[in-house]
Design a protein around this motif. Structure first.
Motif, PDB file in Angstrom:
ATOM      1  N   ALA A 257       0.832  -1.213   0.000  1.00 27.01           N
ATOM      2  CA  ALA A 257       0.000   0.000   0.000  1.00 27.01           C
ATOM      3  C   ALA A 257       0.861   1.255   0.000  1.00 27.01           C
ATOM      4  O   ALA A 257       0.568   2.228  -0.705  1.00 27.01           O
ATOM      5  N   GLU A 258       1.935   1.238   0.786  1.00 24.61           N
ATOM      6  CA  GLU A 258       2.830   2.402   0.857  1.00 24.61           C
ATOM      7  C   GLU A 258       3.420   2.719  -0.516  1.00 24.61           C
ATOM      8  O   GLU A 258       3.447   3.887  -0.948  1.00 24.61           O
ATOM      9  N   GLN A 259       3.886   1.721  -1.227  1.00 24.62           N
ATOM     10  CA  GLN A 259       4.492   1.956  -2.540  1.00 24.62           C
ATOM     11  C   GLN A 259       3.449   2.363  -3.577  1.00 24.62           C
ATOM     12  O   GLN A 259       3.730   3.162  -4.484  1.00 24.62           O
ATOM     13  N   ALA A 260       2.222   1.844  -3.446  1.00 25.90           N
ATOM     14  CA  ALA A 260       1.147   2.237  -4.366  1.00 25.90           C
ATOM     15  C   ALA A 260       0.778   3.702  -4.170  1.00 25.90           C
ATOM     16  O   ALA A 260       0.553   4.444  -5.142  1.00 25.90           O
ATOM     17  N   VAL A 261       0.705   4.143  -2.920  1.00 28.47           N
ATOM     18  CA  VAL A 261       0.425   5.553  -2.638  1.00 28.47           C
ATOM     19  C   VAL A 261       1.540   6.429  -3.192  1.00 28.47           C
ATOM     20  O   VAL A 261       1.296   7.500  -3.760  1.00 28.47           O
ATOM     21  N   ALA A 266      -3.227   4.314  -5.745  1.00 29.96           N
ATOM     22  CA  ALA A 266      -3.953   3.860  -4.567  1.00 29.96           C
ATOM     23  C   ALA A 266      -5.227   3.113  -4.938  1.00 29.96           C
ATOM     24  O   ALA A 266      -5.570   2.099  -4.330  1.00 29.96           O
ATOM     25  N   GLN A 267      -5.960   3.603  -5.919  1.00 25.64           N
ATOM     26  CA  GLN A 267      -7.234   2.982  -6.277  1.00 25.64           C
ATOM     27  C   GLN A 267      -7.039   1.570  -6.823  1.00 25.64           C
ATOM     28  O   GLN A 267      -7.757   0.639  -6.454  1.00 25.64           O
ATOM     29  N   ALA A 268      -6.054   1.410  -7.701  1.00 29.64           N
ATOM     30  CA  ALA A 268      -5.786   0.078  -8.255  1.00 29.64           C
ATOM     31  C   ALA A 268      -5.309  -0.872  -7.157  1.00 29.64           C
ATOM     32  O   ALA A 268      -5.711  -2.046  -7.112  1.00 29.64           O
ATOM     33  N   ALA A 269      -4.487  -0.360  -6.264  1.00 27.71           N
ATOM     34  CA  ALA A 269      -3.997  -1.196  -5.170  1.00 27.71           C
ATOM     35  C   ALA A 269      -5.123  -1.559  -4.214  1.00 27.71           C
ATOM     36  O   ALA A 269      -5.137  -2.653  -3.648  1.00 27.71           O
ATOM     37  N   LEU A 270      -6.081  -0.635  -4.023  1.00 27.47           N
ATOM     38  CA  LEU A 270      -7.208  -0.911  -3.135  1.00 27.47           C
ATOM     39  C   LEU A 270      -8.018  -2.098  -3.633  1.00 27.47           C
ATOM     40  O   LEU A 270      -8.481  -2.931  -2.850  1.00 27.47           O
ATOM     41  N   GLU A 271      -8.196  -2.188  -4.936  1.00 27.22           N
ATOM     42  CA  GLU A 271      -8.918  -3.326  -5.504  1.00 27.22           C
ATOM     43  C   GLU A 271      -8.164  -4.630  -5.243  1.00 27.22           C
ATOM     44  O   GLU A 271      -8.773  -5.670  -4.944  1.00 27.22           O
ATOM     45  N   VAL A 272      -6.826  -4.567  -5.351  1.00 29.81           N
ATOM     46  CA  VAL A 272      -6.016  -5.761  -5.089  1.00 29.81           C
ATOM     47  C   VAL A 272      -6.151  -6.186  -3.631  1.00 29.81           C
ATOM     48  O   VAL A 272      -6.333  -7.373  -3.318  1.00 29.81           O
ATOM     49  N   ILE A 273      -6.079  -5.205  -2.725  1.00 30.91           N
ATOM     50  CA  ILE A 273      -6.156  -5.506  -1.296  1.00 30.91           C
ATOM     51  C   ILE A 273      -7.529  -6.070  -0.938  1.00 30.91           C
ATOM     52  O   ILE A 273      -7.641  -7.053  -0.185  1.00 30.91           O
ATOM     53  N   ARG A 274      -8.581  -5.468  -1.465  1.00 30.52           N
ATOM     54  CA  ARG A 274      -9.931  -5.967  -1.165  1.00 30.52           C
ATOM     55  C   ARG A 274     -10.139  -7.370  -1.720  1.00 30.52           C
ATOM     56  O   ARG A 274     -10.788  -8.209  -1.086  1.00 30.52           O
ATOM     57  N   SER A 275      -9.612  -7.629  -2.888  1.00 24.79           N
ATOM     58  CA  SER A 275      -9.714  -8.962  -3.460  1.00 24.79           C
ATOM     59  C   SER A 275      -8.975  -9.983  -2.597  1.00 24.79           C
ATOM     60  O   SER A 275      -9.467 -11.098  -2.368  1.00 24.79           O
ATOM     61  N   ALA A 276      -7.806  -9.594  -2.108  1.00 27.09           N
ATOM     62  CA  ALA A 276      -7.046 -10.493  -1.234  1.00 27.09           C
ATOM     63  C   ALA A 276      -7.777 -10.730   0.079  1.00 27.09           C
ATOM     64  O   ALA A 276      -7.785 -11.844   0.603  1.00 27.09           O
ATOM     65  N   TYR A 277      -8.433  -9.681   0.609  1.00 23.28           N
ATOM     66  CA  TYR A 277      -9.186  -9.839   1.863  1.00 23.28           C
ATOM     67  C   TYR A 277     -10.378 -10.766   1.672  1.00 23.28           C
ATOM     68  O   TYR A 277     -10.683 -11.585   2.544  1.00 23.28           O
ATOM     69  N   ASP A 278     -11.076 -10.638   0.541  1.00 24.15           N
ATOM     70  CA  ASP A 278     -12.218 -11.526   0.283  1.00 24.15           C
ATOM     71  C   ASP A 278     -11.772 -12.990   0.221  1.00 24.15           C
ATOM     72  O   ASP A 278     -12.517 -13.885   0.629  1.00 24.15           O
ATOM     73  N   ALA A 279     -10.577 -13.212  -0.286  1.00 29.97           N
ATOM     74  CA  ALA A 279     -10.073 -14.584  -0.398  1.00 29.97           C
ATOM     75  C   ALA A 279      -9.595 -15.126   0.940  1.00 29.97           C
ATOM     76  O   ALA A 279      -9.825 -16.301   1.267  1.00 29.97           O
ATOM     77  N   ALA A 280      -8.965 -14.282   1.748  1.00 32.26           N
ATOM     78  CA  ALA A 280      -8.436 -14.718   3.049  1.00 32.26           C
ATOM     79  C   ALA A 280      -8.381 -13.516   3.986  1.00 32.26           C
ATOM     80  O   ALA A 280      -7.390 -12.775   4.002  1.00 32.26           O
ATOM     81  N   LEU A 286      -6.555  -5.174   6.205  1.00 34.44           N
ATOM     82  CA  LEU A 286      -7.366  -4.010   6.560  1.00 34.44           C
ATOM     83  C   LEU A 286      -6.480  -2.807   6.881  1.00 34.44           C
ATOM     84  O   LEU A 286      -6.851  -1.664   6.577  1.00 34.44           O
ATOM     85  N   ARG A 287      -5.343  -3.039   7.489  1.00 35.84           N
ATOM     86  CA  ARG A 287      -4.409  -1.936   7.746  1.00 35.84           C
ATOM     87  C   ARG A 287      -3.927  -1.336   6.422  1.00 35.84           C
ATOM     88  O   ARG A 287      -3.811  -0.108   6.294  1.00 35.84           O
ATOM     89  N   ALA A 288      -3.661  -2.191   5.457  1.00 30.60           N
ATOM     90  CA  ALA A 288      -3.254  -1.704   4.134  1.00 30.60           C
ATOM     91  C   ALA A 288      -4.396  -0.935   3.476  1.00 30.60           C
ATOM     92  O   ALA A 288      -4.175   0.107   2.833  1.00 30.60           O
ATOM     93  N   GLN A 289      -5.610  -1.390   3.667  1.00 28.20           N
ATOM     94  CA  GLN A 289      -6.771  -0.700   3.097  1.00 28.20           C
ATOM     95  C   GLN A 289      -6.937   0.681   3.724  1.00 28.20           C
ATOM     96  O   GLN A 289      -7.228   1.667   3.028  1.00 28.20           O
ATOM     97  N   ALA A 290      -6.736   0.766   5.035  1.00 27.16           N
ATOM     98  CA  ALA A 290      -6.822   2.065   5.709  1.00 27.16           C
ATOM     99  C   ALA A 290      -5.756   3.020   5.183  1.00 27.16           C
ATOM    100  O   ALA A 290      -6.018   4.217   5.002  1.00 27.16           O
ATOM    101  N   ARG A 291      -4.572   2.495   4.927  1.00 26.55           N
ATOM    102  CA  ARG A 291      -3.509   3.355   4.383  1.00 26.55           C
ATOM    103  C   ARG A 291      -3.874   3.870   2.998  1.00 26.55           C
ATOM    104  O   ARG A 291      -3.608   5.031   2.659  1.00 26.55           O
ATOM    105  N   LEU A 292      -4.507   3.049   2.183  1.00 32.08           N
ATOM    106  CA  LEU A 292      -4.861   3.445   0.823  1.00 32.08           C
ATOM    107  C   LEU A 292      -6.025   4.432   0.795  1.00 32.08           C
ATOM    108  O   LEU A 292      -6.100   5.295  -0.090  1.00 32.08           O
ATOM    109  N   THR A 293      -6.937   4.320   1.755  1.00 29.74           N
ATOM    110  CA  THR A 293      -8.098   5.225   1.793  1.00 29.74           C
ATOM    111  C   THR A 293      -7.829   6.476   2.614  1.00 29.74           C
ATOM    112  O   THR A 293      -8.627   7.417   2.590  1.00 29.74           O
ATOM    113  N   GLY A 294      -6.730   6.486   3.374  1.00 31.18           N
ATOM    114  CA  GLY A 294      -6.402   7.642   4.197  1.00 31.18           C
ATOM    115  C   GLY A 294      -7.191   7.720   5.484  1.00 31.18           C
ATOM    116  O   GLY A 294      -7.149   8.752   6.169  1.00 31.18           O
ATOM    117  N   GLN A 295      -7.892   6.652   5.864  1.00 34.62           N
ATOM    118  CA  GLN A 295      -8.677   6.639   7.097  1.00 34.62           C
ATOM    119  C   GLN A 295      -7.850   6.062   8.242  1.00 34.62           C
ATOM    120  O   GLN A 295      -6.993   5.203   8.031  1.00 34.62           O
TER     121      GLN A 295
END
Length: 384
Positions: A257-261, A266-280, A286-295
């Protein structure tokens, strides 16, 4: 001179009688020795089964004294000395066997292997290596090479370990692809520490070729690209990691997430992270997702959903730390409760070896406790 037939008639029976008497005496002696030797042997065996090793050793020494030419008793005695930690005595027994000129080739190889085990148990690694190498071309060659492999791993001689693993594969012992890949990763780390960048890159390429399904080479490759200020190459390596070994992707999700930002992806990486979360599902994702969304991580809506689906102490700590940071909770109370939650959650926020149970805060590719490879699941205890 006239031959006296009477002496002939008298002498022959006397000589026959003396020969018969001598043979009876020899038979009695042999019979006596044969009776004493098995008795001492079976006595030692019985003591050994009853966990009385001191008395068993005495019995086997007695048996060896009755029959010094036997080899099995020497092997039993030497193994007992090794089990008791009397390595010097074990070495003497097995060295004595090797010095015997009448020893068969089979027993010679057996004694050589036992001697190598003595040196290894005694911590004399140099002498153990020499003893094991002397077994090349013998029926004990596979066992010797396996022992050498463990010896090289323990001494962190990764190049020798890699060569030994390749030799074992060629002998049809089994697949050592994963270990060979790890050895090349270790060699890459050593080359990087010495500033030999080209050697490190070549070693990582060999690691990827040896075991393309292994997560470590791709993970390390991405980290090296980050250190060289090439985030695009790092993301590509970690995307390869996700494709080939998705279970280990949470280990570098936040770095991803840090390198994507940094690249504005960030948006493309967010899709990757969410897809990975859905799988496992994993908190690291979720920490990576928070970094990508800025929350803030504690205020992430998906975090509460995760807690409801997977009520772990780590997820509860993350949610409560966010709640305690806002009024009407007093600042000192919130800090105290957050500290208590951190202490309570720490024991389950560890990685545990599946082979020996060794626990650690960081992830290991090789267990420091039992030296097993890939025995740490890539998720912490409370998420398993």
């Amino acid at each position: 001179m006239e031959f006296d037939v009477q002496w002939l008639l008298t002498g022959v029976p006397v000589a026959f009688g003396l020969g018969w008497l001598a043979s009876r005496l020899d038979l009695r002696q042999v019979k006596h020795e044969q009776q004493n030797s098995p008795k001492a042997y079976y006595k030692g065996l019985n003591l050994l089964l009853n966990e009385q090793q001191d008395k068993a050793i005495d019995a086997f020494i007695e048996a060896v004294q009755h029959d010094p030419d036997t080899t099995d008793l020497h092997f039993a005695l030497g193994n007992l000395f090794r089990r008791r930690g009397e390595f010097e005595r074990a070495v003497r027994v097995h060295q004595h066997l090797l010095d015997r000129a009448d020893l068969s080739s089979t027993d010679h190889d057996r004694a050589q292997y036992a001697l190598a085990q003595d040196f290894l148990k005694a911590g004399l690694f140099d002498r153990a290596e020499q003893a094991y190498r002397a077994l090349e071309g013998t029926p004990f060659e596979v066992e010797a090479r396996l022992a050498l492999l463990g010896l090289y791993e323990r001494s962190r001689d990764w190049l020798a370990a890699q060569e030994t693993a390749v030799a074992l594969e060629r002998m049809g012992t089994g697949s050592f692809a994963t270990r060979i890949s790890h050895y090349w990763c270790e060699l890459a780390a050593e080359a990087d520490a010495k500033g030999h960048t080209a050697e490190a890159e070549a070693a990582l390429q060999r690691a990827c070729a040896a075991a393309p399904h292994l997560a470590r080479p791709w993970l390390v490759m991405g980290q090296r690209w980050v250190a060289r200020q090439q985030p695009e190459a790092a993301l590509a390596a970690w995307q390869e990691l996700r494709t080939r070994a998705s279970t280990h992707f949470p280990l570098i999700a936040l770095d991803y997430a840090e390198q994507a930002v940094r690249l504005g992806q960030a948006q493309a990486a967010l899709e990757v992270i969410r897809s990975a979360y859905d799988a496992a599902p994993a908190l690291d994702l979720l920490r990576a997702q928070a970094r990508l969304t800025g929350q803030p991580f504690a205020e992430l809506p998906e975090l509460m959903q995760h807690l409801q689906r997977y009520p772990t102490l780590s997820a509860a700590q993350a949610v409560l730390s966010g709640l305690l940071a806002h009024p009407p909770v007093p600042a000192d109370v919130g800090a105290g409760v957050a500290r208590a939650l951190e202490v309570a959650a720490r024991p389950v926020q560890r990685y545990r070896c599946a082979c020996c149970g060794f626990e650690a805060q960081r992830y290991f590719w090789q267990c420091p406790g039992c030296l097993s490879w890939d025995s740490f699941p890539p998720t912490r205890l409370d998420e398993q």
